[in-house]
Design a protein around this motif. Structure first.
Motif, PDB file in Angstrom:
ATOM      1  N   LEU A 120      -3.513  66.668  13.949  1.00 31.34           N
ATOM      2  CA  LEU A 120      -2.634  67.431  13.064  1.00 31.34           C
ATOM      3  C   LEU A 120      -1.695  66.447  12.384  1.00 31.34           C
ATOM      4  O   LEU A 120      -0.984  65.691  13.051  1.00 31.34           O
ATOM      5  CB  LEU A 120      -1.837  68.470  13.849  1.00 31.34           C
ATOM      6  CG  LEU A 120      -0.929  69.382  13.021  1.00 31.34           C
ATOM      7  CD1 LEU A 120      -1.761  70.288  12.111  1.00 31.34           C
ATOM      8  CD2 LEU A 120      -0.047  70.234  13.927  1.00 31.34           C
ATOM      9  N   THR A 121      -1.704  66.449  11.049  1.00 33.85           N
ATOM     10  CA  THR A 121      -0.907  65.493  10.271  1.00 33.85           C
ATOM     11  C   THR A 121       0.088  66.233   9.391  1.00 33.85           C
ATOM     12  O   THR A 121      -0.257  67.227   8.756  1.00 33.85           O
ATOM     13  CB  THR A 121      -1.828  64.639   9.372  1.00 33.85           C
ATOM     14  OG1 THR A 121      -2.810  63.984  10.184  1.00 33.85           O
ATOM     15  CG2 THR A 121      -1.025  63.585   8.608  1.00 33.85           C
ATOM     16  N   GLY A 122       1.310  65.734   9.365  1.00 34.58           N
ATOM     17  CA  GLY A 122       2.329  66.279   8.480  1.00 34.58           C
ATOM     18  C   GLY A 122       2.617  65.296   7.361  1.00 34.58           C
ATOM     19  O   GLY A 122       2.766  64.099   7.609  1.00 34.58           O
ATOM     20  N   ILE A 123       2.672  65.793   6.134  1.00 34.64           N
ATOM     21  CA  ILE A 123       2.974  64.948   4.976  1.00 34.64           C
ATOM     22  C   ILE A 123       4.009  65.652   4.117  1.00 34.64           C
ATOM     23  O   ILE A 123       3.838  66.822   3.756  1.00 34.64           O
ATOM     24  CB  ILE A 123       1.710  64.666   4.134  1.00 34.64           C
ATOM     25  CG1 ILE A 123       0.641  63.975   4.992  1.00 34.64           C
ATOM     26  CG2 ILE A 123       2.045  63.803   2.917  1.00 34.64           C
ATOM     27  CD1 ILE A 123      -0.671  63.720   4.263  1.00 34.64           C
ATOM     28  N   SER A 124       5.091  64.962   3.815  1.00 34.49           N
ATOM     29  CA  SER A 124       6.166  65.560   3.020  1.00 34.49           C
ATOM     30  C   SER A 124       5.733  65.692   1.566  1.00 34.49           C
ATOM     31  O   SER A 124       4.788  65.037   1.116  1.00 34.49           O
ATOM     32  CB  SER A 124       7.433  64.712   3.119  1.00 34.49           C
ATOM     33  OG  SER A 124       7.232  63.444   2.511  1.00 34.49           O
TER      34      SER A 124
END
Length: 207
Positions: A120-124
């Motif tokens: 799971l990756t978060g990118i602003s």
């Protein structure tokens, strides 16, 4: 030579025992079904809460998450040319007070040492990786399993404007390099490939 005695079967006893077993099985099945009926909503809510918590972990600025429809996710997978589109599992838009602050992307590359590694990756919204977490894996304990620990912190702060590259030595500062876990390059590359898919998704959504 003595004649063997015939075994007499008391069919009344047989039917009685069969009926008892049938009743016990039916009661057990009903009890199991009732338990499942009662606990299913609770388990489902726990899963929802756990997934929301994971999204907030990788995208801390978001207070709410809106799921991108499956058909749109499939379209994105096609647009970025994925050979295995099923490895793009879900995409969420993270918002705060109605404003988009970024995206979370769950990928499931199957190129790990022991198969699938769910990342799971978060990118602003301004193109910075805000965090990653390993949701599921079957990698070797003590080596590949390290990908679920502090090792993944090095992804945080990386630019989502270019693909990340795994290196065996020390990664250069302010670069797109990710230092591989010692003795577990395959797992390192699998996790990084999942993050790279997330980067491509971000680039597609932010166009």
């Amino acid at each position: 030579m003595e004649a063997k005695e015939k075994v007499q079967i008391d069919w009344k006893v047989v039917f009685k025992l069969g009926l008892i077993l049938l009743v016990i099985s039916a009661v057990a099945a009903c009890a199991l079904a009732l338990t499942n009926y009662v606990t299913a909503p609770t388990i489902e809510q726990m899963n929802i809460d756990a997934n929301t918590e994971a999204r907030q972990e990788v995208l801390p600025d978001a207070t709410e998450f809106e799921q991108v429809p499956e058909e749109d996710v499939a379209k994105i997978a096609s647009e970025i040319g994925m050979e295995k589109p099923e490895e793009l599992m879900e995409v969420y838009i993270g918002t705060n007070n109605g404003e988009t602050v970024g995206y979370t992307v769950k990928t499931g590359p199957t190129s790990g040492y022991a198969g699938e590694v769910q990342v799971l990756t978060g990118i602003s919204s301004d193109g910075v990786i805000t965090g990653i977490t390993i949701i599921k894996h079957n990698e070797t304990p003590g080596l590949g399993a390290l990908a679920a620990g502090e090792w993944n912190d090095q992804f945080t702060g990386k630019s989502a404007e270019e693909e990340l590259v795994v290196v065996k030595g020390t990664a250069k500062e302010d670069s797109n390099e990710i230092q591989a876990i010692t003795g577990s390059t395959i797992t390192s590359k699998a996790v990084t490939s999942g993050v790279n898919v997330s980067i491509q998704v971000y680039q597609t959504l932010s166009e």
